[in-house]
Design a protein around this motif. Sequence first.
Motif, PDB file in Angstrom:
ATOM      1  N   LEU A 157       0.840  -0.944  -0.073  1.00  0.00           N
ATOM      2  CA  LEU A 157      -0.305  -0.200  -0.193  1.00  0.00           C
ATOM      3  C   LEU A 157       0.726   1.630   0.105  1.00  0.00           C
ATOM      4  N   LEU A 158       1.843   1.064   0.707  1.00  0.00           N
ATOM      5  CA  LEU A 158       2.848   2.424   0.530  1.00  0.00           C
ATOM      6  C   LEU A 158       3.209   3.570  -1.028  1.00  0.00           C
ATOM      7  N   PRO A 159       3.875   2.289  -1.516  1.00  0.00           N
ATOM      8  CA  PRO A 159       4.253   3.044  -2.737  1.00  0.00           C
ATOM      9  C   PRO A 159       3.211   3.628  -3.660  1.00  0.00           C
ATOM     10  N   PRO A 160       2.213   3.006  -4.269  1.00  0.00           N
ATOM     11  CA  PRO A 160       0.717   3.708  -4.150  1.00  0.00           C
ATOM     12  C   PRO A 160       0.372   4.988  -3.932  1.00  0.00           C
ATOM     13  N   ALA A 161       0.271   4.770  -1.909  1.00  0.00           N
ATOM     14  CA  ALA A 161      -0.810   5.993  -1.057  1.00  0.00           C
ATOM     15  C   ALA A 161       0.565   7.789  -1.667  1.00  0.00           C
ATOM     16  N   THR A 192       4.047  32.119  -6.359  1.00  0.00           N
ATOM     17  CA  THR A 192       5.031  31.430  -5.266  1.00  0.00           C
ATOM     18  C   THR A 192       5.565  30.298  -5.946  1.00  0.00           C
ATOM     19  N   VAL A 193       6.980  30.777  -5.686  1.00  0.00           N
ATOM     20  CA  VAL A 193       7.322  29.206  -6.526  1.00  0.00           C
ATOM     21  C   VAL A 193       7.869  28.319  -5.134  1.00  0.00           C
ATOM     22  N   ILE A 194       7.005  27.221  -5.199  1.00  0.00           N
ATOM     23  CA  ILE A 194       7.527  26.852  -4.145  1.00  0.00           C
ATOM     24  C   ILE A 194       8.664  25.018  -4.978  1.00  0.00           C
ATOM     25  N   SER A 195       9.793  24.792  -5.079  1.00  0.00           N
ATOM     26  CA  SER A 195      10.362  24.192  -5.301  1.00  0.00           C
ATOM     27  C   SER A 195      10.349  22.681  -4.889  1.00  0.00           C
ATOM     28  N   PRO A 196      10.452  22.084  -6.076  1.00  0.00           N
ATOM     29  CA  PRO A 196       9.914  20.267  -5.413  1.00  0.00           C
ATOM     30  C   PRO A 196      11.581  19.523  -5.708  1.00  0.00           C
ATOM     31  N   PRO A 197      10.583  18.734  -4.665  1.00  0.00           N
ATOM     32  CA  PRO A 197      11.650  17.744  -4.000  1.00  0.00           C
ATOM     33  C   PRO A 197      11.798  16.553  -5.146  1.00  0.00           C
ATOM     34  N   ARG A 198      13.275  15.659  -4.671  1.00  0.00           N
ATOM     35  CA  ARG A 198      13.663  14.808  -5.709  1.00  0.00           C
ATOM     36  C   ARG A 198      12.355  13.234  -6.062  1.00  0.00           C
ATOM     37  N   PRO A 199      12.477  13.275  -6.998  1.00  0.00           N
ATOM     38  CA  PRO A 199      11.314  12.118  -7.741  1.00  0.00           C
ATOM     39  C   PRO A 199      11.403  11.279  -6.842  1.00  0.00           C
ATOM     40  N   LEU A 200      10.656  10.359  -6.333  1.00  0.00           N
ATOM     41  CA  LEU A 200      10.183   8.843  -5.548  1.00  0.00           C
ATOM     42  C   LEU A 200      11.121   7.527  -5.992  1.00  0.00           C
ATOM     43  N   PRO A 201      11.355   7.048  -5.646  1.00  0.00           N
ATOM     44  CA  PRO A 201      12.429   6.591  -5.616  1.00  0.00           C
ATOM     45  C   PRO A 201      11.305   5.722  -6.813  1.00  0.00           C
ATOM     46  N   PRO A 202      11.458   4.880  -7.846  1.00  0.00           N
ATOM     47  CA  PRO A 202      10.870   4.028  -8.670  1.00  0.00           C
ATOM     48  C   PRO A 202      10.339   2.497  -8.291  1.00  0.00           C
ATOM     49  N   ARG A 203       8.835   2.852  -8.779  1.00  0.00           N
ATOM     50  CA  ARG A 203       8.284   0.797  -8.575  1.00  0.00           C
ATOM     51  C   ARG A 203       8.883  -0.123  -9.354  1.00  0.00           C
ATOM     52  N   PRO A 204       9.381  -1.159  -8.491  1.00  0.00           N
ATOM     53  CA  PRO A 204      10.132  -2.061  -9.431  1.00  0.00           C
ATOM     54  C   PRO A 204       9.162  -2.343 -10.417  1.00  0.00           C
ATOM     55  N   PRO A 205       9.522  -2.482 -11.429  1.00  0.00           N
ATOM     56  CA  PRO A 205       8.632  -3.720 -12.902  1.00  0.00           C
ATOM     57  C   PRO A 205       8.013  -4.691 -12.092  1.00  0.00           C
ATOM     58  N   ALA A 206       6.719  -4.884 -12.725  1.00  0.00           N
ATOM     59  CA  ALA A 206       5.612  -6.218 -12.145  1.00  0.00           C
ATOM     60  C   ALA A 206       6.282  -7.936 -12.859  1.00  0.00           C
ATOM     61  N   PRO A 207       6.080  -8.738 -12.012  1.00  0.00           N
ATOM     62  CA  PRO A 207       5.470  -9.027 -10.914  1.00  0.00           C
ATOM     63  C   PRO A 207       7.102  -8.316 -10.206  1.00  0.00           C
ATOM     64  N   ALA A 208       6.483  -7.793  -9.163  1.00  0.00           N
ATOM     65  CA  ALA A 208       7.892  -7.433  -8.333  1.00  0.00           C
ATOM     66  C   ALA A 208       7.810  -8.849  -6.061  1.00  0.00           C
ATOM     67  N   SER A 209       9.877  -8.445  -6.372  1.00  0.00           N
ATOM     68  CA  SER A 209       8.959  -9.289  -5.353  1.00  0.00           C
ATOM     69  C   SER A 209       8.929  -9.395  -4.098  1.00  0.00           C
ATOM     70  N   ALA A 234      11.078  -8.923  -2.069  1.00  0.00           N
ATOM     71  CA  ALA A 234      12.285  -8.215  -1.589  1.00  0.00           C
ATOM     72  C   ALA A 234      12.858  -6.976  -2.134  1.00  0.00           C
ATOM     73  N   ALA A 235      12.010  -6.948  -3.879  1.00  0.00           N
ATOM     74  CA  ALA A 235      12.070  -5.791  -4.625  1.00  0.00           C
ATOM     75  C   ALA A 235      11.385  -4.343  -3.389  1.00  0.00           C
ATOM     76  N   ARG A 236       9.645  -4.827  -3.389  1.00  0.00           N
ATOM     77  CA  ARG A 236       9.203  -3.837  -2.265  1.00  0.00           C
ATOM     78  C   ARG A 236       9.026  -3.810  -1.203  1.00  0.00           C
ATOM     79  N   HIS A 237      10.303  -4.345  -0.319  1.00  0.00           N
ATOM     80  CA  HIS A 237      10.772  -4.169   0.790  1.00  0.00           C
ATOM     81  C   HIS A 237      11.628  -2.876   0.518  1.00  0.00           C
TER      82      HIS A 237
END
Length: 440
Positions: free
Chosen positions: A59-63, A84-101, A103-106
């Motif tokens: 649930l955490l990655p899609p949320a 007002t310009v708010i600087s964006p952070p770095r992109p979130l870590p990419p989701r592992p390709p499906a089907p993900a193991s 260990a990859a989700r962890h």
Amino acid sequence: MTERQVGMAQADIRPGIRGALADIGRCQLAPLTALAVSGAGSLVVGALLLLPVGIGFLLLPPAAALLRRMSDRHRARAARWTGTVISPPRPLPPRPPAPASTAARHRQARALLGDDGFWHDLRWAWAEPWTGALLAAVPPALVGYGLFGAAVQPFVWRLLGDGNWYAFILVDSTPAMLAALLLGLGFTAAGIRLAPATLRLHARWSGRLLAAPHTTELVRRIEHLTGSRADILDVQAAELRRIERDLHDGAQARLVALGMILDEATRLLDRDPPAARALLRDVRATSERALQDLRELVHGVLPPVLADRGLGDAVRSLALDSHLDVHVEATLPGRLPAPVESAGYFAVAELLANAAKHSGAPAVRIRLDHTDGVLRATVADEGCGGADPDGSGLHGVRRRLDPFDGTLVLHSPRGGPTTATLEIPCASSSPKTSSSSGTG
């Protein structure tokens, strides 16, 4: 007042009314957006609580991605509504390709937990209902309560009977009703006036919660300086090639021809003086053309009026050369550093050329000022709008400003007007302030 002046005044009033109504609508939208943001934050917290039982890793990655989309939209709205310009952070870590193991989700969950931008988003999601919903609800509440007093009380106060209070006024007579009417108009005006300031305050508060971490800003700064240095080297190399080509094809060729004509005139001087005099006249014409080529070359590198009289007069000379009706207003504290003046001059020249080519406007207004250590130049026209912020011309302007940490902001909706504002941080070399304006 003439008919044309009345029309211009009405045109100025309409955007003001539309802007006030738009700001009230935006304030009304903020609480609804805050509720959605709070829901997304609750999903993230729920996923975090479910991590020990394993389902939280799903649930955490899609949320987190949903919350990031909402925070990105909020940054875009803050820039569009308040500037007002708010600087964006770095992109979130990419989701592992499906089907993900498992260990990859962890690994992805651990990467999310170690991402500062993720925690900034979550902090903002929990604070937004209090800072966004409550703060932004004040102007619409004032307008609604004021309209009730101004538009409803005069007609229903007799029907409400005893105990009809409006704010601190007991409305039981015609004078009290008129007082409630005036108070309602005051509440309405206060809500309309407060709406823009409330939106700006909300944007600044959100910026403190959502802005990229300091380490991210440092990394971006280093990357920006590295890219700017490479751009400077490329621009300098291209400029040297252009100067070399112009010298070779222009002044150098004319000077070589000049030497050959002088040799021929020397040979004819004794045996054919009239022909020699004709060749000498050619020598004079060729030398004048060579001198003109050199002047044009110097003008492309550093215009003499810029070197002698400064940025304000140099921009006024651009206005005189333009076929548009260009009004220049310059309020500059004497001379600025020469590299800054050069960058500002050529950037304004490019913006003015773009307006002449594409805007279709008969007039352009240019304003130059220097406040708080920043040179600011604004080029505005009433043309057709729709300028491409990523076009080659504007990209060249940004490359010219990058070495000075300068910025270019373009506002060009379809139908116009177009306003381009460039800012270059710099210090003035003179404490005196010169103010002048002119029309070209």
